[in-house]
Write a protein that holds these residues in place. Structure first.
Motif, PDB file in Angstrom:
ATOM      1  N   GLU A 130       0.865  -1.180   0.000  1.00  0.00           N
ATOM      2  CA  GLU A 130       0.000   0.000   0.000  1.00  0.00           C
ATOM      3  C   GLU A 130       0.905   1.235   0.000  1.00  0.00           C
ATOM      4  N   LYS A 131       0.972   1.902  -1.117  1.00  0.00           N
ATOM      5  CA  LYS A 131       1.896   3.010  -1.292  1.00  0.00           C
ATOM      6  C   LYS A 131       1.344   4.275  -0.639  1.00  0.00           C
ATOM      7  N   ASP A 132       2.084   4.824   0.339  1.00  0.00           N
ATOM      8  CA  ASP A 132       1.635   6.047   1.009  1.00  0.00           C
ATOM      9  C   ASP A 132       2.633   7.189   0.868  1.00  0.00           C
ATOM     10  N   ARG A 133       3.676   6.985   0.047  1.00  0.00           N
ATOM     11  CA  ARG A 133       4.672   8.025  -0.193  1.00  0.00           C
ATOM     12  C   ARG A 133       5.395   7.730  -1.496  1.00  0.00           C
TER      13      ARG A 133
END
Length: 491
Positions: A238-241
């Motif tokens: 889950e890409k958060d940056r």
């Protein structure tokens, strides 16, 4: 001081003279070097980290989201991190009720703010913000559980987790010999050496699919040893940056669209099988280097890969049973040819689990007690699985219960003990003292963890040799990414 230094020097020389192989010498030497390199941050580094914390938006976002400005505030933990928070510009205007700290309360006040023991803090206010400042996850969890039992309207803000992330990221910018010695300690097992050599000699870009914190740690260690950072990118479920410490972050699908080929180092517990399947089904050629599989193999071999079974019946002491894994490993090692197993596990949850697993085993005596140099009761930090431990306030572990402790010499009578394994979270020294008669008279094989305390690598071998100077020694290390899991073997 001179006498102490002389004694330690003599102990090191004596231990070194009893080590039997080159791998063990490498491990012993590098654990000693880790002890020297593992210093407390100096004033310059603390000032640098504080300046970096002040610039990081994660604190501002955390306090804007979590802090209830209508409530007064406690800071849980009065160490460097707690003191930083109390003086931070981000906390300007905050009404502090005080620090909560089971050790520092004796100072009365710090930075003009009162310091309370936990049991006294609950009397001060029924409704408050409580900012957790400790960077160690175990301590924050213990604080959360304690707060949850107080039935107070206390709102928890976990600043310690953010502090840990920020400090790790920025401390890695400094050259640190610790990581070179850690690399030399870890690279003493063939499967670990092979994994690192694959990363170093890769003809394809290398991606790291694990937590950013863990990936940064491994990357720093390899960079300090090799001079180059190994990761081309991070992969996140889950890409958060967009990037982490200057290294781009992609989902697997994004990485597959960017790179023609890619080797992937994977170390994730959650959704690991899904990740491996995704890689296998993908169209990007490359090799998977599975650190979790390596850790599992090292764990399987721990305590039993050094001694060869000679066919004689064994009597085994398993100190620190946790999930009965070591007892089952022993039974497999000796092909079921044993007289009896004495297994000790003080943590209530662990003990219940072991009781169920023991039901199908013969000649296994399970004791719900810890080991010490004498019988008695002692404070215990429970509920942390294999990390549950005897209280040690000097190391900021505070009891939430009391357990019975016993000494092996009193419990194990009339038995010819052939093998003792100890992994008891820093209580090994007193447990060995409680087994002095057995060790002196019977000279059993020993597999003793020597990593829980910095001084264990010297004091535990020295203690064993003071009881039986004719013991031979060896060391093995069983982790691919940390200084934990070093075992001393004696025979």
């Amino acid at each position: 001081m001179k006498e102490y230094i002389k004694r330690v020097s003599e102990d090191i020389q004596t231990i070194y003279s009893r080590i039997e192989d080159d791998i063990s010498r490498q491990i012993f030497e590098n654990r000693l070097m880790l002890t020297l390199a593992q210093r407390k941050p100096d004033e310059d580094l603390v000032a640098f980290l504080r300046a970096e914390r002040d610039k990081d938006r994660r604190f501002l976002e955390l306090f804007q989201k979590e802090l209830d400005n209508g409530k007064e505030t406690f800071i849980y933990g009065a160490g460097e991190c707690g003191r930083y928070l109390a003086g931070s510009r981000l906390m300007a205007g905050t009404q502090f009720l005080g620090f909560i700290d089971g050790k520092e309360w004796v100072q009365g006040t710090i930075q003009g703010i009162p310091v309370y023991k936990p049991e006294d803090a609950v009397k001060v206010c029924d409704s408050a913000n409580v900012i957790l400042s400790m960077q160690t996850g175990l301590f924050r969890r213990q604080a959360r559980e304690w707060i949850g039992k107080q039935a107070k309207e206390w709102r928890i803000i976990d600043a310690g987790r953010v502090l840990f992330e920020i400090d790790k990221e920025n401390a890695f910018k400094h050259n640190d010999p610790y990581y070179k010695h850690l690399y030399n300690l870890i690279c003493t097992d063939t499967i670990v050496i092979n994994a690192f050599e694959k990363i170093r000699n890769a003809n394809r870009p290398v991606a790291c699919w694990c937590s950013f914190e863990r990936g940064d740690f491994i990357g720093k260690m390899l960079k300090e040893k090799w001079g180059i950072h190994p990761w081309q990118c991070y992969i996140a479920e889950e890409k958060d940056r967009a990037e982490y410490n200057g290294i781009p972050v992609y989902t697997y699908e994004e990485a597959a669209g960017i790179y023609d080929s890619l080797d992937i180092v994977i170390e994730i517990q959650r959704n690991r099988e899904d990740a491996l399947e995704k890689i296998a089904m993908g169209k990007v050629p490359g090799e998977v280097i599975d650190f979790i599989a390596i850790e599992k193999e090292l764990c399987r071999r721990q305590y039993f890969d050094f001694f060869r079974y000679d066919g004689r019946k064994e009597t085994f002491i398993d100190a620190g049973v946790y999930d009965l894994g070591s007892t089952l490993g022993f039974i497999e090692w000796c092909t079921g040819n044993y007289n009896r197993v004495f297994a000790f596990e003080p943590d209530e949850e662990n003990y219940k689990c072991c009781e169920e697993r023991c039901a199908s085993l013969e000649k296994v005596s399970l004791f719900q007690s810890g080991l010490c140099d004498k019988r008695g009761n002692i404070g215990f930090v429970s509920g942390f699985g294999g990390a549950s431990c005897i209280e040690n306030r000097e190391r900021d572990t505070y009891a939430d219960s009391e357990i019975q402790v016993v000494d092996l010499d009193s419990v194990v009578k009339g038995e010819e003990v052939s093998f003792i394994k100890m992994d008891i979270e820093g209580a090994e020294e007193k447990a060995l003292l409680g087994a002095k008669r057995i060790i002196t008279e019977q000279k059993p094989k020993l597999a003793i963890c020597v990593y829980h305390k910095t001084e264990d690598i010297i004091e535990l071998p020295a203690l064993v040799l003071s009881m039986r100077p004719d013991y031979k020694l060896a060391f093995r290390h069983y982790s691919v990414n940390s200084a934990s899991e070093t075992v001393m073997y004696a025979w």
